[in-house]
Design a protein around this motif. Structure first.
Motif, short mmCIF file in Angstrom:
data_model
loop_
_atom_site.label_atom_id
_atom_site.label_comp_id
_atom_site.label_asym_id
_atom_site.label_seq_id
_atom_site.Cartn_x
_atom_site.Cartn_y
_atom_site.Cartn_z
N LYS A 93 0.90 -1.54 -0.06
CA LYS A 93 -0.11 -0.31 0.64
C LYS A 93 0.98 1.30 0.31
N TRP A 94 1.99 1.27 0.72
CA TRP A 94 2.82 2.08 0.80
C TRP A 94 3.25 2.98 -0.86
N LYS A 95 4.31 1.67 -1.47
CA LYS A 95 4.22 1.76 -2.48
C LYS A 95 4.08 2.29 -3.83
N ASP A 96 1.72 1.84 -3.52
CA ASP A 96 0.71 2.52 -4.27
C ASP A 96 0.78 4.20 -3.96
N TYR A 97 1.15 4.77 -2.95
CA TYR A 97 0.60 5.73 -1.99
C TYR A 97 1.89 6.22 -2.66
N VAL A 98 3.26 6.44 -2.45
CA VAL A 98 4.46 6.71 -2.98
C VAL A 98 4.31 7.47 -4.42
N THR A 99 3.66 6.09 -4.89
CA THR A 99 3.14 6.23 -6.76
C THR A 99 2.71 7.22 -7.20
N LYS A 100 1.23 7.28 -6.29
CA LYS A 100 0.42 8.86 -6.62
C LYS A 100 1.05 9.53 -6.13
N LEU A 101 1.71 9.63 -5.24
CA LEU A 101 2.05 11.64 -4.62
C LEU A 101 3.48 11.25 -5.78
N LEU A 102 3.98 11.11 -6.35
CA LEU A 102 5.27 11.14 -6.86
C LEU A 102 4.56 11.89 -8.89
N LYS A 103 3.58 11.57 -8.72
CA LYS A 103 2.91 11.72 -10.58
C LYS A 103 2.17 13.16 -10.24
N ASN A 104 2.20 13.78 -9.44
CA ASN A 104 1.65 15.07 -9.03
C ASN A 104 2.25 15.90 -8.81
N ILE A 105 3.69 16.03 -8.48
CA ILE A 105 4.45 16.30 -8.40
C ILE A 105 6.12 16.90 -9.22
N GLY A 106 6.11 17.84 -9.49
CA GLY A 106 7.90 17.78 -10.41
C GLY A 106 9.58 16.99 -9.50
N LYS A 107 9.98 17.33 -10.46
CA LYS A 107 11.29 16.71 -10.36
C LYS A 107 12.23 17.68 -9.55
N ASN A 108 12.13 18.63 -9.33
CA ASN A 108 11.74 19.62 -8.39
C ASN A 108 11.87 19.36 -6.55
N GLN A 109 10.55 19.55 -6.24
CA GLN A 109 9.89 18.74 -5.73
C GLN A 109 10.12 17.91 -4.89
N LEU A 110 10.59 16.82 -5.32
CA LEU A 110 10.35 15.72 -4.61
C LEU A 110 11.30 15.47 -3.46
N SER A 111 12.94 15.87 -2.56
CA SER A 111 12.99 15.84 -1.88
C SER A 111 11.80 16.91 -1.01
N GLN A 112 11.66 17.71 -0.85
CA GLN A 112 11.13 17.97 -0.04
C GLN A 112 9.16 17.35 0.55
N CYS A 113 9.06 17.18 -0.82
CA CYS A 113 7.33 15.84 -1.09
C CYS A 113 7.73 14.83 0.18
N LEU A 114 9.29 14.05 -0.35
CA LEU A 114 9.55 12.93 0.44
C LEU A 114 9.67 13.46 1.97
N LEU A 115 9.35 14.20 2.73
CA LEU A 115 10.35 15.03 3.91
C LEU A 115 9.07 14.77 4.32
N ASN A 116 7.60 14.92 3.65
CA ASN A 116 6.66 15.38 4.66
C ASN A 116 5.51 14.59 4.12
N ALA A 117 6.17 12.85 2.80
CA ALA A 117 4.99 11.94 3.17
C ALA A 117 5.56 10.81 4.28
N ASP A 118 4.07 9.96 4.24
CA ASP A 118 4.33 8.88 5.43
C ASP A 118 5.25 8.26 5.15
N LEU A 119 6.08 7.75 5.70
CA LEU A 119 6.84 7.19 5.82
C LEU A 119 6.34 4.84 6.24
N HIS A 120 5.23 5.24 7.35
CA HIS A 120 4.73 3.52 7.37
C HIS A 120 4.81 2.73 5.96
#
Length: 191
Positions: A93-120
């Motif tokens: 489920k986490w892999k699906d969550y991250v895939t959907k999360l990364l589709k909506n952002i650009g390459k420049n926002q990747l680090s900020q997005c992952l810092l705020n993402a749920d890692l459970h």
């Protein structure tokens, strides 16, 4: 020497000897000397102090200290959950969550997005840790506190890894991401 003898004799046999021996409770002092630097006790300050102590006592009835939590094992994972296979669906489920999360952002926002993402549910590798025995631990992150990650390993062990002075690595979609634990400690945790 003679002054001490006279005082002793007066106190033993004088008129007020009985009053003195009974104590100063019976003797009333009518004359008071007021000093210029007398500080009156403020009823506001003492009231605030009383309210604060009452609040603290109520709080300590509701909350346990860290020492009490450790003693009662509040933060320990029950033994029946020390099984890697239980948490594999969580990782999917986490892999699906991250895939959907990364589709909506650009390459420049990747680090900020992952810092705020749920890692459970993320599959995390501990690259470096201040506790040498925890370096190389790899598993699914199932618990996150402000200062630690709780990781269940493939050999069914629950490891608590401190974030401070640690480096973590995870795979998010097609990206291999390195996370510095010091940066993760300042994340906004919902309590």
């Amino acid at each position: 020497m003679t002054v001490n003898d006279i005082l002793h004799d007066l106190l033993q046999h004088g008129d007020s000897a009985q009053k003195y021996m009974q104590g100063s409770k019976n003797v009333k002092v009518d004359n008071w000397i007021l000093l210029d630097n007398v500080v009156q006790k403020s009823s506001i300050a003492s009231g605030a102090r009383i309210r604060a102590s009452q609040r603290q006592s109520k709080r300590s009835k509701r909350h346990m200290s860290m020492k009490q939590h450790k003693k009662f094992g509040s933060f320990d994972l029950p033994q029946e959950f020390h099984n890697y296979n239980i948490f594999k669906p969580m990782h999917d489920k986490w892999k699906d969550y991250v895939t959907k999360l990364l589709k909506n952002i650009g390459k420049n926002q990747l680090s900020q997005c992952l810092l705020n993402a749920d890692l459970h549910g993320a599959l995390i590798l501990v690259v470096q840790c201040k506790i040498a025995g925890l370096s190389g631990v790899r598993g699914i992150m199932i618990r996150e506190t402000i200062e630690t990650f709780g990781i269940i390993t493939e050999d069914n062990k629950f490891q608590v890894v401190p974030k401070k002075l640690s480096v973590f690595m995870l795979q998010a979609d097609c990206w291999k991401v390195t996370l510095l634990g010091d940066k993760l400690s300042s994340r906004n945790m919902i309590t």
